[in-house]
Motif scaffolding. Structure first.
Motif, PDB file in Angstrom:
ATOM      1  N   LEU A  59     -39.740  -9.030  38.385  1.00  7.92           N
ATOM      2  CA  LEU A  59     -40.501 -10.083  38.938  1.00  7.92           C
ATOM      3  C   LEU A  59     -39.798 -11.364  38.198  1.00  7.92           C
ATOM      4  O   LEU A  59     -39.622 -12.508  38.851  1.00  7.92           O
ATOM      5  CB  LEU A  59     -41.856 -10.159  38.845  1.00  7.92           C
ATOM      6  CG  LEU A  59     -42.605  -9.160  39.765  1.00  7.92           C
ATOM      7  CD1 LEU A  59     -44.016  -8.996  39.574  1.00  7.92           C
ATOM      8  CD2 LEU A  59     -42.299  -9.510  41.447  1.00  7.92           C
ATOM      9  N   LYS A 136     -46.059  -4.455  43.329  1.00  5.58           N
ATOM     10  CA  LYS A 136     -47.521  -3.959  43.913  1.00  5.58           C
ATOM     11  C   LYS A 136     -47.943  -5.140  44.756  1.00  5.58           C
ATOM     12  O   LYS A 136     -48.782  -4.708  45.683  1.00  5.58           O
ATOM     13  CB  LYS A 136     -48.346  -3.818  42.677  1.00  5.58           C
ATOM     14  CG  LYS A 136     -47.944  -2.661  41.838  1.00  5.58           C
ATOM     15  CD  LYS A 136     -48.861  -2.574  40.653  1.00  5.58           C
ATOM     16  CE  LYS A 136     -48.458  -1.475  39.736  1.00  5.58           C
ATOM     17  NZ  LYS A 136     -48.946  -1.703  38.471  1.00  5.58           N
ATOM     18  N   ASN A 137     -47.660  -6.352  44.629  1.00  3.79           N
ATOM     19  CA  ASN A 137     -48.064  -7.184  45.238  1.00  3.79           C
ATOM     20  C   ASN A 137     -47.561  -7.420  46.488  1.00  3.79           C
ATOM     21  O   ASN A 137     -46.328  -7.854  46.898  1.00  3.79           O
ATOM     22  CB  ASN A 137     -48.092  -8.871  44.807  1.00  3.79           C
ATOM     23  CG  ASN A 137     -48.759  -9.974  45.171  1.00  3.79           C
ATOM     24  OD1 ASN A 137     -48.638 -10.274  46.477  1.00  3.79           O
ATOM     25  ND2 ASN A 137     -49.788 -10.640  44.373  1.00  3.79           N
ATOM     26  N   SER A 139     -47.957  -9.665  49.098  1.00  7.98           N
ATOM     27  CA  SER A 139     -47.312 -10.826  49.469  1.00  7.98           C
ATOM     28  C   SER A 139     -45.936 -11.137  48.798  1.00  7.98           C
ATOM     29  O   SER A 139     -44.943 -11.608  49.733  1.00  7.98           O
ATOM     30  CB  SER A 139     -48.255 -12.108  49.324  1.00  7.98           C
ATOM     31  OG  SER A 139     -49.694 -11.906  49.998  1.00  7.98           O
ATOM     32  N   ILE A 140     -46.067 -10.816  47.560  1.00  5.47           N
ATOM     33  CA  ILE A 140     -44.533 -11.175  46.936  1.00  5.47           C
ATOM     34  C   ILE A 140     -43.533 -10.368  47.359  1.00  5.47           C
ATOM     35  O   ILE A 140     -42.342 -10.571  47.840  1.00  5.47           O
ATOM     36  CB  ILE A 140     -44.932 -11.102  45.433  1.00  5.47           C
ATOM     37  CG1 ILE A 140     -45.818 -11.950  44.929  1.00  5.47           C
ATOM     38  CG2 ILE A 140     -43.460 -10.848  44.687  1.00  5.47           C
ATOM     39  CD1 ILE A 140     -45.967 -11.880  43.376  1.00  5.47           C
ATOM     40  N   LEU A 260     -45.678 -18.323  43.896  1.00  6.19           N
ATOM     41  CA  LEU A 260     -46.463 -17.207  44.021  1.00  6.19           C
ATOM     42  C   LEU A 260     -45.878 -16.169  42.819  1.00  6.19           C
ATOM     43  O   LEU A 260     -46.966 -15.408  42.191  1.00  6.19           O
ATOM     44  CB  LEU A 260     -46.300 -16.509  45.365  1.00  6.19           C
ATOM     45  CG  LEU A 260     -47.274 -15.272  45.663  1.00  6.19           C
ATOM     46  CD1 LEU A 260     -48.515 -15.957  45.565  1.00  6.19           C
ATOM     47  CD2 LEU A 260     -46.546 -14.832  47.264  1.00  6.19           C
ATOM     48  N   LEU A 261     -44.759 -16.175  42.621  1.00  2.00           N
ATOM     49  CA  LEU A 261     -44.129 -15.424  41.269  1.00  2.00           C
ATOM     50  C   LEU A 261     -44.687 -15.740  40.033  1.00  2.00           C
ATOM     51  O   LEU A 261     -45.113 -14.961  39.125  1.00  2.00           O
ATOM     52  CB  LEU A 261     -42.830 -15.144  41.429  1.00  2.00           C
ATOM     53  CG  LEU A 261     -41.943 -14.491  42.483  1.00  2.00           C
ATOM     54  CD1 LEU A 261     -40.625 -14.869  42.553  1.00  2.00           C
ATOM     55  CD2 LEU A 261     -42.207 -12.923  42.155  1.00  2.00           C
ATOM     56  N   LYS A 263     -47.489 -17.264  39.642  1.00  2.00           N
ATOM     57  CA  LYS A 263     -48.849 -17.200  39.189  1.00  2.00           C
ATOM     58  C   LYS A 263     -49.144 -15.472  39.087  1.00  2.00           C
ATOM     59  O   LYS A 263     -49.950 -15.326  38.187  1.00  2.00           O
ATOM     60  CB  LYS A 263     -49.582 -17.551  40.660  1.00  2.00           C
ATOM     61  CG  LYS A 263     -51.115 -17.315  40.642  1.00  2.00           C
ATOM     62  CD  LYS A 263     -51.902 -17.782  41.981  1.00  2.00           C
ATOM     63  CE  LYS A 263     -53.249 -17.413  42.046  1.00  2.00           C
ATOM     64  NZ  LYS A 263     -53.860 -17.894  43.276  1.00  2.00           N
ATOM     65  N   GLU A 264     -48.317 -14.970  39.587  1.00  2.00           N
ATOM     66  CA  GLU A 264     -48.346 -13.363  39.394  1.00  2.00           C
ATOM     67  C   GLU A 264     -48.325 -12.910  37.890  1.00  2.00           C
ATOM     68  O   GLU A 264     -48.819 -12.395  37.304  1.00  2.00           O
ATOM     69  CB  GLU A 264     -47.577 -12.602  40.552  1.00  2.00           C
ATOM     70  CG  GLU A 264     -47.648 -10.944  40.305  1.00  2.00           C
ATOM     71  CD  GLU A 264     -49.049 -10.451  40.680  1.00  2.00           C
ATOM     72  OE1 GLU A 264     -49.246  -9.062  40.733  1.00  2.00           O
ATOM     73  OE2 GLU A 264     -49.660 -11.156  41.229  1.00  2.00           O
ATOM     74  N   ARG A 267     -50.578 -14.152  35.521  1.00  2.00           N
ATOM     75  CA  ARG A 267     -51.919 -13.221  35.622  1.00  2.00           C
ATOM     76  C   ARG A 267     -51.696 -11.777  34.860  1.00  2.00           C
ATOM     77  O   ARG A 267     -52.759 -11.383  34.248  1.00  2.00           O
ATOM     78  CB  ARG A 267     -52.368 -13.068  37.054  1.00  2.00           C
ATOM     79  CG  ARG A 267     -53.626 -12.154  37.475  1.00  2.00           C
ATOM     80  CD  ARG A 267     -53.691 -11.900  38.818  1.00  2.00           C
ATOM     81  NE  ARG A 267     -53.034 -11.034  39.208  1.00  2.00           N
ATOM     82  CZ  ARG A 267     -52.743  -9.808  39.275  1.00  2.00           C
ATOM     83  NH1 ARG A 267     -53.943  -9.218  38.519  1.00  2.00           N
ATOM     84  NH2 ARG A 267     -52.147  -8.907  39.715  1.00  2.00           N
ATOM     85  N   ARG A 268     -50.515 -11.469  34.821  1.00  2.27           N
ATOM     86  CA  ARG A 268     -50.376 -10.027  34.406  1.00  2.27           C
ATOM     87  C   ARG A 268     -49.879  -9.859  32.926  1.00  2.27           C
ATOM     88  O   ARG A 268     -49.644  -8.780  32.633  1.00  2.27           O
ATOM     89  CB  ARG A 268     -49.452  -9.240  35.087  1.00  2.27           C
ATOM     90  CG  ARG A 268     -50.183  -8.974  36.864  1.00  2.27           C
ATOM     91  CD  ARG A 268     -49.472  -8.308  37.528  1.00  2.27           C
ATOM     92  NE  ARG A 268     -48.994  -7.044  37.316  1.00  2.27           N
ATOM     93  CZ  ARG A 268     -47.784  -6.264  37.822  1.00  2.27           C
ATOM     94  NH1 ARG A 268     -47.610  -6.681  38.878  1.00  2.27           N
ATOM     95  NH2 ARG A 268     -47.703  -5.056  37.472  1.00  2.27           N
TER      96      ARG A 268
END
Length: 269
Positions: A59, A136-137, A139-140, A260-261, A263-264, A267-268
């Motif tokens: 990612l 896993k996401n 949308s991504i 989006l990337l 944000k992911e 978050r992680r």
């Protein structure tokens, strides 16, 4: 530990207490099973952690690749818009039947210039080889696939949708134009990430050379009446307009995917 269990078994056998021995044997078996299950669980945890780290690396790298490509897309988009601007300037000059102006050589330069993206595929190909399920996401995962399998192919070199404008004009250009060599004419264009200026000096084998750009029509008055040129202009405008729309959509899509990337990843981590 094994020696301890062996001694216990021997002690129970020597006592002749069969029931107590069997209860102990069952307990020992259960203990071994629990140990095996714990070992498998630890192994699964390690495997999951390793896979998650690999996913986060993917990612991070795909975000870097897309950010780099977005910069190129922005610059190419600006170049294509300059071609569009040049088209209308030349059309105005012809429709008003005005005389040739020296600055038009730069408009002819942009008119006949084309751009393409060259997708950075190393991370994408690595994800593809590993299997998209590692992302896993949903949308991504879908977003990355759409970008590389749908968005980029439409604005990449040798795409099947429309021809290269430079190639499209090539024969006509060689027959009806000469290269601009007037170093007193200056072209300055500000791009999103840099400023383009001509002429400029470039050293080769220790000798400075002045680099100029632009195309000068051999006979502008004849060019204004040339139906072939008008047809080429109209077709080239269609090609460029199509590409501008594709680039505009690509800009928006890649920006959204990068957001989006980010944000992911935030978050992680």
């Amino acid at each position: 530990m094994i020696k301890f269990f062996r001694n216990v078994r021997r002690s129970l056998v020597s006592e002749g207490n069969t029931g107590k021995y069997f209860r102990y044997a069952i307990g020992e078996i259960l203990l071994v099973v629990v140990g095996i299950l714990l070992a498998l669980q630890v192994s699964n945890w390690n495997s999951d952690l390793k896979r998650e780290k690999q996913e986060l690396d993917f990612l991070e790298h795909i975000k870097e690749d897309l950010s780099s490509m977005l910069s190129d897309i922005n610059d190419d988009f600006h170049s294509l818009r300059l071609g569009e601007r040049a088209h209308f300037r030349i059309i105005d000059q012809i429709s008003k039947n005005e005389s040739y102006q020296d600055s038009l050589c730069f408009d002819f330069y942009w008119l006949m210039k084309d751009e393409y993206v060259y997708p950075v595929r190393s991370t994408y190909d690595a994800i593809k080889e590993e299997g998209f399920a590692i992302i896993k996401n949903d949308s991504i995962r879908k977003g990355i696939q759409i970008a590389y399998e749908n968005i980029f192919p439409r604005i990449s070199k040798q795409n099947p949708f429309y021809p290269d404008v430079e190639i499209f004009f090539s024969d006509y250009l060689q027959k009806h134009f000469t290269a601009n060599t007037d170093s007193t004419l200056v072209m300055i264009e500000k791009f999103p990430d840099f400023t383009l200026k001509y002429p400029y000096k470039k050293a080769s084998e220790g000798k400075p050379h002045l680099v100029t750009v632009g195309f000068v029509p051999k006979n502008f008055e004849e060019l204004k009446k040339d139906d072939t040129f008008k047809v080429l202009m109209r077709q080239a405008y269609r090609y460029r307009s199509y590409k501008i729309n594709r680039y505009r959509g690509g800009q928006f899509y890649v920006k959204q995917l990068i957001a989006l990337l980010e944000k992911e990843l935030k978050r992680r981590k």
